[in-house]
Design a protein around this motif. Structure first.
Motif, mmCIF file in Angstrom:
data_model
loop_
_atom_site.group_PDB
_atom_site.id
_atom_site.type_symbol
_atom_site.label_atom_id
_atom_site.label_comp_id
_atom_site.label_asym_id
_atom_site.label_seq_id
_atom_site.Cartn_x
_atom_site.Cartn_y
_atom_site.Cartn_z
ATOM 1 N N GLN A 45 8.858 67.558 -10.815
ATOM 2 C CA GLN A 45 8.881 67.931 -12.233
ATOM 3 C C GLN A 45 9.937 69.004 -12.454
ATOM 4 N N GLY A 95 -1.692 67.024 -10.425
ATOM 5 C CA GLY A 95 -2.121 67.133 -11.817
ATOM 6 C C GLY A 95 -1.514 68.296 -12.554
ATOM 7 N N ASP A 97 0.807 70.575 -14.796
ATOM 8 C CA ASP A 97 1.585 70.281 -15.997
ATOM 9 C C ASP A 97 2.103 71.604 -16.552
ATOM 10 N N TRP A 98 3.404 71.678 -16.817
ATOM 11 C CA TRP A 98 4.008 72.943 -17.230
ATOM 12 C C TRP A 98 3.859 73.188 -18.722
ATOM 13 N N LYS A 99 3.406 74.377 -19.057
ATOM 14 C CA LYS A 99 3.259 74.809 -20.449
ATOM 15 C C LYS A 99 4.538 75.458 -20.942
ATOM 16 N N PHE A 104 1.787 77.153 -15.882
ATOM 17 C CA PHE A 104 1.361 75.761 -15.782
ATOM 18 C C PHE A 104 -0.155 75.673 -15.941
ATOM 19 N N LEU A 106 -3.721 73.295 -14.924
ATOM 20 C CA LEU A 106 -4.228 72.423 -13.881
ATOM 21 C C LEU A 106 -5.729 72.269 -14.078
ATOM 22 N N THR A 136 -6.181 64.697 -23.034
ATOM 23 C CA THR A 136 -4.778 64.581 -23.415
ATOM 24 C C THR A 136 -4.333 65.836 -24.148
ATOM 25 N N ASP A 139 2.099 68.458 -26.957
ATOM 26 C CA ASP A 139 3.328 68.846 -26.260
ATOM 27 C C ASP A 139 3.356 70.325 -25.905
ATOM 28 N N LYS A 141 0.860 72.046 -24.972
ATOM 29 C CA LYS A 141 -0.204 72.272 -23.978
ATOM 30 C C LYS A 141 -1.229 73.297 -24.456
#
Length: 388
Positions: A45, A95, A97-99, A104, A106, A136, A139, A141
């Motif tokens: 990523q 899992g 995901d960067w904010k 990030f 998790l 979900t 964008d 986060k």
């Protein structure tokens, strides 16, 4: 015997004699995508707004980082640091995901955690409860939508808000439908500015139950799922659009038959429209349709693709610019080759972006036809995207 053939046979005999390694049946089955997988940067990523990237080391137990200028990697965060800061018990970084560039998120089960790589601090963001599924993020986060059983919810701050309230469990919202065909792999779609939520809803009332044996318990038990068999009734899809401010939902139904496919949903950058690929059950006629996001009203058909064999839309419209509704459409229907086409929101072709000439074999319509040509197209036209 042909000398070349003799050389080849000799080579393989040499490899057979000295290059083979015996593996167990268990290794051959369970480790083909683990110990014996091709080398790659697992979990690659980009860190937002930077030239820095991350990937997993030690099968997800290490979070490694490097930059485009220096590929020499170092460990960015240890699992021990993450668990100490959050109070959780993470076993890997899978899992993530960067904010933003420093933070990030998790999930550990249905508990969502946040970790800051600069301050090395973490916290529990929310606990969605044991029944939450299909989580979900938008964008940013910051906002979360999720399902519980057959209904859809989202968090307004810390308040759980029901988007649907269907008592008929055969009417399912926020989940995929059509068994993941045509690029459908989830059922919740946040708008770019997080003001609206589009979602799939499927009516399975007329779909027959199909028994599956659950072997994870002893003794095994039968669980029924809805599975449309050939020649029987199928699920009926539609798309809902929920306004988080007004708390109201409008629905879009297929313009063709009630059980046609609604696939590859995409939001325009200005949040005014959604684009949906509508495909007939015969899978040979696709209309890419534009709908008003506030009313659900049909605006126009942007393009129509028909093929005597089948049409296979698998990728939603892609918008190269946040300031324009011009979009890129991926298709092999125009010339038999998988290529990228640049359209305006009126449905007028502006430019063909790629000229791929690796013809897909139409008798291999699934996995064997998918990734290679797309990769070559994207790679070849990265500079073209930058100019759009």
């Amino acid at each position: 015997m042909n000398k070349n053939l003799l050389a080849v046979c000799s080579f393989f005999l040499f490899v057979s004699a000295f290059g083979q390694k015996k593996i167990t049946l268990e290794d051959g089955v369970l480790q083909q995508n683990r110990a014996f997988r091709a080398d790659k940067l697992l979990g690659f990523q980009w860190i937002p707004n930077s030239t820095q990237y991350i990937y997993f080391g030690d099968s997800g137990k290490k979070l490694m980082t490097a930059t485009t200028a220096n590929a020499s990697a170092s460990e960015l965060v240890t699992l021990a640091d993450l668990n100490k800061a959050t109070g959780a018990d993470f076993k890997s970084f899978f899992g993530i995901d960067w904010k933003n560039a420093n933070t990030f998120i998790l999930a550990n089960g249905n508990k969502i955690y946040e970790y800051n790589t600069t301050s090395k601090t973490g916290k529990l963001v929310t606990d969605l409860g044991e029944n939450a599924e299909n989580t979900t993020f938008d964008d940013s986060k910051n906002k979360i939508a999720f399902t519980e059983k057959n209904n859809l919810y989202f968090l307004d701050g810390s308040t759980k808000v029901a988007i649907t309230n269907e008592t008929n469990e055969a009417i399912v919202s926020g989940q995929f439908f059509a068994r993941n065909e045509f690029g459908i792999n989830h059922g919740i779609f946040w708008s770019p500015k997080s003001n609206l939520i589009a979602f799939y809803q499927k009516d399975q009332t007329e779909v027959a139950d199909y028994p599956l044996l659950d072997i994870t318990v002893t003794p095994g038990k039968l669980d029924n799922i809805k599975y449309p068999m050939i020649g029987q009734k199928s699920e009926k899809p539609r798309v809902g659009i929920y306004n988080t401010a007004t708390k109201k939902t409008v629905f879009i139904s297929p313009k063709g038959k009630s059980d046609d496919y609604l696939t590859n949903l995409a939001w325009t950058p200005d949040e005014k429209y959604v684009i949906i690929a509508e495909l007939n059950r015969g899978q040979n006629d696709m209309h890419l349709n534009l709908y008003d996001a506030n009313t659900g009203a049909f605006i126009r058909t942007l393009l129509d693709q028909e093929n005597g064999t089948w049409v296979e839309p698998e990728h939603p419209a892609f918008f190269p610019s946040e300031k324009s509704n011009n979009f890129v459409w991926i298709s092999e229907e125009e010339d038999g080759f998988n290529n990228l086409y640049y359209y305006n929101i009126e449905g007028k072709l502006i430019k063909k972006l790629t000229f791929e000439q690796i013809r897909h074999q139409r008798n291999h319509r699934r996995e064997s036809c998918r990734n290679r040509s797309l990769f070559l197209c994207y790679r070849r036209e990265s500079d073209e995207y930058a100019r759009l």
